[in-house]
Each structure stands twice: as C-alpha cells, then as structure tokens.
Design a protein around this motif. Structure first.
Motif, mmCIF file in Angstrom:
data_model
loop_
_atom_site.group_PDB
_atom_site.id
_atom_site.type_symbol
_atom_site.label_atom_id
_atom_site.label_comp_id
_atom_site.label_asym_id
_atom_site.label_seq_id
_atom_site.Cartn_x
_atom_site.Cartn_y
_atom_site.Cartn_z
ATOM 1 N N THR A 2 -46.422 3.374 -56.092
ATOM 2 C CA THR A 2 -46.020 4.295 -55.045
ATOM 3 C C THR A 2 -46.916 4.121 -53.833
ATOM 4 O O THR A 2 -48.130 4.043 -53.967
ATOM 5 C CB THR A 2 -46.115 5.753 -55.539
ATOM 6 N N CYS A 68 -42.834 17.220 -48.064
ATOM 7 C CA CYS A 68 -42.073 15.985 -48.304
ATOM 8 C C CYS A 68 -42.909 14.768 -47.930
ATOM 9 O O CYS A 68 -42.944 13.782 -48.671
ATOM 10 C CB CYS A 68 -40.769 15.995 -47.507
ATOM 11 N N PHE A 71 -45.659 14.339 -50.581
ATOM 12 C CA PHE A 71 -45.158 13.891 -51.879
ATOM 13 C C PHE A 71 -44.512 12.506 -51.814
ATOM 14 O O PHE A 71 -44.153 11.935 -52.838
ATOM 15 C CB PHE A 71 -44.124 14.883 -52.434
ATOM 16 N N TRP A 73 -41.613 11.998 -50.355
ATOM 17 C CA TRP A 73 -40.182 12.242 -50.480
ATOM 18 C C TRP A 73 -39.523 12.133 -49.101
ATOM 19 O O TRP A 73 -39.055 13.111 -48.527
ATOM 20 C CB TRP A 73 -39.919 13.606 -51.093
ATOM 21 N N PRO A 80 -37.465 13.804 -43.734
ATOM 22 C CA PRO A 80 -37.886 14.336 -45.029
ATOM 23 C C PRO A 80 -36.687 14.641 -45.920
ATOM 24 O O PRO A 80 -35.635 15.062 -45.437
ATOM 25 C CB PRO A 80 -38.627 15.619 -44.661
ATOM 26 N N ASP A 81 -36.862 14.427 -47.217
ATOM 27 C CA ASP A 81 -35.806 14.720 -48.187
ATOM 28 C C ASP A 81 -35.927 16.192 -48.602
ATOM 29 O O ASP A 81 -36.428 16.517 -49.676
ATOM 30 C CB ASP A 81 -35.925 13.787 -49.391
ATOM 31 N N ARG A 84 -34.224 17.274 -51.933
ATOM 32 C CA ARG A 84 -35.042 17.004 -53.119
ATOM 33 C C ARG A 84 -36.141 18.055 -53.257
ATOM 34 O O ARG A 84 -36.417 18.536 -54.354
ATOM 35 C CB ARG A 84 -35.652 15.608 -53.034
ATOM 36 N N LEU A 85 -36.751 18.410 -52.159
ATOM 37 C CA LEU A 85 -37.812 19.419 -52.177
ATOM 38 C C LEU A 85 -37.294 20.731 -52.762
ATOM 39 O O LEU A 85 -37.893 21.308 -53.668
ATOM 40 C CB LEU A 85 -38.359 19.645 -50.765
ATOM 41 N N THR A 88 -36.321 20.249 -56.579
ATOM 42 C CA THR A 88 -37.290 19.695 -57.516
ATOM 43 C C THR A 88 -38.637 20.411 -57.495
ATOM 44 O O THR A 88 -39.244 20.626 -58.536
ATOM 45 C CB THR A 88 -37.526 18.192 -57.210
ATOM 46 N N ARG A 100 -45.524 20.100 -56.326
ATOM 47 C CA ARG A 100 -44.794 19.180 -57.205
ATOM 48 C C ARG A 100 -44.561 19.855 -58.541
ATOM 49 O O ARG A 100 -45.379 20.669 -58.968
ATOM 50 C CB ARG A 100 -45.602 17.921 -57.454
#
Length: 113
Positions: A2, A68, A71, A73, A80-81, A84-85, A88, A100
């Motif tokens: 990552t 985001c 992380f 993301w 930014p996603d 997903r935030l 998740t 997270r």
C-alpha cells in the motif's frame, strides 16, 4: 504493498464552506447542508433536535475527505471515496472523526496506539 497518500492527492483548502459560506475555523450556520452531527458523523441538517452535539466547524475540506486521504481511500487525485468511508469506517463521537474498522484510537499519523 500500500502506498501512502501524498499532498498532491488532496484538494486545496476551500476558504469558505460551499453552502453557508463561513470561513475556516468558524461554526457552520444552522441549516447548512455540509455541517455534520458530531454525535453520529452524518449530515446535521434534519438531525434530532434533542441531539446536544457541539457545532461542526468548517475545516476547509469536505467532511470525511481528510480521513479518506489518511486511509488511502481515494478514487483519484482530489477525489475521496466518501461512499467507502460511510459504509466501512466507524464514527468516533469523542474524537469527532471517522476511524478504520477495528481501530478505536489513532495518532495524528493514523497509526494504531
């Protein structure tokens, strides 16, 4: 492996809220679409009048964008996603930020304590 997000992944700070037009460091005006309930992390507009959460402050970034970026993301630079935030991550009502899954406390660098 990552990769860590970089400053180029972030959008520039916006000097004023796009809805209520308060400046960075100022509390959003009641009825602002951007303001968040600091008890739930969700949109403050229309939340329970019995909620005694403090006023949300405009930071220069859209709510959740900093998390985001932290992380990793991101859908692309400056994107930014947030979906997903919201689906998740977990809202921390004490720290007033998203965490997270499985992390209860984070340092400013995002590493677990």
């Amino acid at each position: 492996m990552t990769t860590r997000p970089t400053d180029t992944d972030a959008t520039p700070l916006e000097s004023a809220c796009p809805d209520c037009h308060v400046g960075i460091g100022q509390a959003h005006i009641e009825g602002c679409d951007v303001a968040r309930c600091l008890a739930t992390g969700l949109q403050r507009l229309g939340h329970a009048t019995s909620c005694r959460c403090p006023q949300d402050i405009w930071t220069g970034r859209w709510p959740g964008e900093a998390e985001c970026l932290e992380f990793g993301w991101m859908l692309g630079p400056g994107l930014p996603d947030l979906n997903r935030l919201l689906t998740t991550a977990t809202w921390d009502p004490v720290a007033h930020r998203w965490t997270r899954p499985g992390n209860h406390a984070t340092t400013t660098e995002g590493d677990s304590r």
